[in-house]
Design an enzyme around this catalytic site. Structure first.
Site, short mmCIF file in Angstrom:
data_model
loop_
_atom_site.label_atom_id
_atom_site.label_comp_id
_atom_site.label_asym_id
_atom_site.label_seq_id
_atom_site.Cartn_x
_atom_site.Cartn_y
_atom_site.Cartn_z
N ARG A 85 0.83 -1.22 0.00
CA ARG A 85 0.00 0.00 0.00
C ARG A 85 0.86 1.27 0.00
O ARG A 85 0.47 2.27 0.60
CB ARG A 85 -0.95 0.03 1.20
N ARG A 89 -3.43 6.39 1.04
CA ARG A 89 -3.99 7.55 1.74
C ARG A 89 -3.06 8.25 2.71
O ARG A 89 -3.33 9.38 3.11
CB ARG A 89 -5.28 7.15 2.45
N ARG A 97 -6.94 11.57 -5.56
CA ARG A 97 -8.16 10.81 -5.25
C ARG A 97 -9.37 11.74 -5.24
O ARG A 97 -10.44 11.41 -5.74
CB ARG A 97 -7.95 10.12 -3.90
N ASP A 117 -6.76 -2.73 -7.52
CA ASP A 117 -7.29 -3.40 -6.33
C ASP A 117 -7.50 -4.87 -6.65
O ASP A 117 -7.63 -5.24 -7.82
CB ASP A 117 -8.59 -2.76 -5.86
N TYR A 138 -14.73 -12.21 -0.34
CA TYR A 138 -15.45 -10.95 -0.62
C TYR A 138 -16.70 -11.19 -1.47
O TYR A 138 -17.73 -10.55 -1.27
CB TYR A 138 -14.52 -9.96 -1.34
O1 1CP Z 1 -0.03 -1.48 -2.57
C1 1CP Z 1 -0.28 -0.54 -3.35
O2 1CP Z 1 0.15 0.60 -3.19
C2 1CP Z 1 -1.08 -0.88 -4.59
C3 1CP Z 1 -2.50 -0.74 -4.51
C4 1CP Z 1 -3.40 -1.72 -3.76
C5 1CP Z 1 -3.26 -3.10 -3.50
C6 1CP Z 1 -2.09 -4.01 -3.78
C7 1CP Z 1 -4.65 -1.32 -3.27
C8 1CP Z 1 -5.16 0.06 -3.34
N1 1CP Z 1 -5.30 -2.43 -2.80
C9 1CP Z 1 -4.48 -3.53 -2.91
C10 1CP Z 1 -4.78 -4.92 -2.54
C11 1CP Z 1 -5.96 -5.23 -1.72
N2 1CP Z 1 -7.23 -4.67 -1.77
C12 1CP Z 1 -6.01 -6.28 -0.76
C13 1CP Z 1 -4.88 -7.24 -0.51
C14 1CP Z 1 -3.82 -6.64 0.34
C15 1CP Z 1 -4.23 -6.37 1.77
O3 1CP Z 1 -4.49 -7.35 2.49
O4 1CP Z 1 -4.24 -5.20 2.15
C16 1CP Z 1 -7.31 -6.30 -0.20
C17 1CP Z 1 -7.82 -7.22 0.88
C18 1CP Z 1 -8.06 -5.29 -0.84
C19 1CP Z 1 -9.50 -4.98 -0.62
C20 1CP Z 1 -9.66 -3.55 -0.27
N3 1CP Z 1 -9.64 -2.52 -1.16
C21 1CP Z 1 -9.75 -3.01 1.02
C22 1CP Z 1 -9.72 -3.79 2.31
C23 1CP Z 1 -11.06 -4.06 2.81
C24 1CP Z 1 -11.03 -4.98 4.02
O5 1CP Z 1 -11.70 -6.01 3.97
O6 1CP Z 1 -10.35 -4.66 5.02
C25 1CP Z 1 -9.83 -1.61 0.89
C26 1CP Z 1 -9.98 -0.58 1.96
C27 1CP Z 1 -9.73 -1.34 -0.50
C28 1CP Z 1 -9.67 0.01 -1.12
C29 1CP Z 1 -8.30 0.44 -1.48
N4 1CP Z 1 -7.45 -0.27 -2.29
C30 1CP Z 1 -6.29 0.43 -2.47
C31 1CP Z 1 -6.41 1.67 -1.73
C32 1CP Z 1 -5.38 2.75 -1.69
C33 1CP Z 1 -7.67 1.65 -1.11
C34 1CP Z 1 -8.25 2.75 -0.24
C35 1CP Z 1 -9.34 3.44 -1.00
C36 1CP Z 1 -9.33 4.93 -1.05
O7 1CP Z 1 -8.37 5.59 -1.46
O8 1CP Z 1 -10.38 5.46 -0.68
#
Ligand code: 1CP
Length: 359
Positions: free
Chosen positions: A28, A32, A41, A78, A155
């Protein structure tokens, strides 16, 4: 054609080839905690707009590289793009995380699912890869990624983020054959998706099995690991014969490292609950390791943070095969200066662990 890489220390570490220092990137890393991410964003209006507009995805992918001495970029996207392309309708509700408009509710829903063609339904992903690769111009490798079939299934069946996983566990106990059909379709979708990212130019791939750790050992060996393995095997060799190292990360998977090391992935991601020295002795020379700083260590005062970084590098010990990272994604309210201090600490202390010791 991709420009030749100027910095391939990350790829060499994944292949356990000699390196002069430990590479570092952060799960990540585009996100944010960076004010410049929040600004883009805001302009994009929604998270999905960011993901589906290659110019924006490219801009936020490159943001952390402008600030920090990182050894890899990760595609901004994502894991939930695949279920979205399968027709589940992904929405990010402010403050609530991801949700699907049409989650999997019945066996018939599973049987209706097709494998999305990444060059049509998910075209924005390979398009973003091609653009990022051009803009990176060989500075560092680009990581492509996918969720594991099991994690995507959680999911799709829960319909949203979950703590208890009641619905997917009910399916697992009541209708395991339906879950197996879902996982088989997903592993084909993951293979096709990763193959398209590789064809578009990513240099390495990572599979996120964020929810593998909620399973019993037997369930993990039945519903998660074999499908993560099948997803990798299904990718096939890239047409241009490049070698694309692969990483498998199971959050909470520390007790299954030996089984994970036999699946064909080049490296395993570790969360912060595993001792990296014990992990190294368990996997031996089968795989490299990536991790595993406690993401909360980034809230610590900088001297304490640096001590943690040193402790992990020291516990891995001498030689190649370690990629420094967090044990899970960076939290949104972390101070970007602390991220910088972590990365600089890796640059500072790690060369000592790669010196060739005279015989
Ligand atoms: O790592 C990076 O910088 C690349 C971008 C990236 C990656 C690899 C994002 C951006 N998401 C992911 C993978 C991802 N997404 C995972 C696997 C990794 C992990 O365990 O963290 C999972 C479970 C998700 C699902 C997801 N998407 C969540 C988690 C929900 C939960 O169940 O807890 C969330 C909050 C997102 C949204 C998201 N994805 C990425 C960002 C920066 C965000 C935040 C959204 C925003 O900016 O409002």
């Amino acid at each position: 054609m991709n420009a030749p890489l100027q910095n391939d220390v990350f790829l060499r570490a994944l292949k356990r080839q000699p390196i002069e220092r430990t590479p570092v990137w952060m799960m990540r890393q585009a996100g944010r905690y960076l004010p410049e991410y929040r600004a883009v964003r805001e302009r994009a209006g929604s998270f999905m707009n960011l993901c589906t507009t290659p110019e924006w995805a490219c801009e936020v992918t490159l943001q952390p590289l402008a600030r920090y001495r990182l050894d890899a970029a990760i595609l901004f996207s994502d894991i939930l793009t695949i279920p979205d392309a399968m027709g589940l309708g992904l929405e990010f509700v402010e403050g609530e995380g991801p949700q699907f408009r049409s989650p999997i509710m019945s066996p018939a829903d599973v049987d209706r699912l097709g494998v999305p063609d990444p060059e049509t339904a998910l075209r924005y992903v390979p398009d973003a890869v091609r653009l990022i690769r051009r803009e990176l111009d060989g500075r560092v490798p680009l990581i492509g990624f996918s969720g594991s079939p099991w994690t995507l299934a959680t999911y799709m069946v829960e319909g949203r983020s979950s703590r208890e996983f009641r619905k997917i566990k009910a399916m697992l106990y009541d209708a395991p054959e339906v879950l197996h059909r879902l996982l088989a379709t997903l592993s084909k979708a993951v293979s096709a998706y990763l193959a398209a990212q590789i064809a578009a130019g990513v240099d390495a791939i990572m599979v996120f099995d964020t929810w593998g750790g909620i399973l019993t050992p037997t369930q993990y060996q039945t519903f998660s690991l074999p499908y993560a393995e099948a997803a990798l095997k299904g990718i096939g060799a890239p047409v241009d014969e490049r070698v694309i190292p692969s990483i498998l990360f199971t959050k909470g998977g520390g007790q299954w490292l030996s089984a994970m090391a036999d699946t064909g992935y080049d490296a395993l991601g570790l969360d912060w609950t595993t001792d990296i020295r014990a992990a190294r002795s368990e996997v031996g020379d089968r795989v490299a390791l990536q991790g595993n700083l406690d993401p909360q260590a980034l809230y610590a005062p900088i001297p304490a943070l640096k001590e943690e970084v040193l402790r992990i590098i020291d516990r891995f010990g001498h030689g190649s095969g370690h990629v420094f990272n967090l044990g899970h994604g960076v939290w949104p309210d972390v101070n970007p200066e602390h991220v910088g201090a972590m990365i600089e600490a890796v640059h500072e202390v790690s060369p000592l662990y790669h010196r060739v010791i005279p015989a």
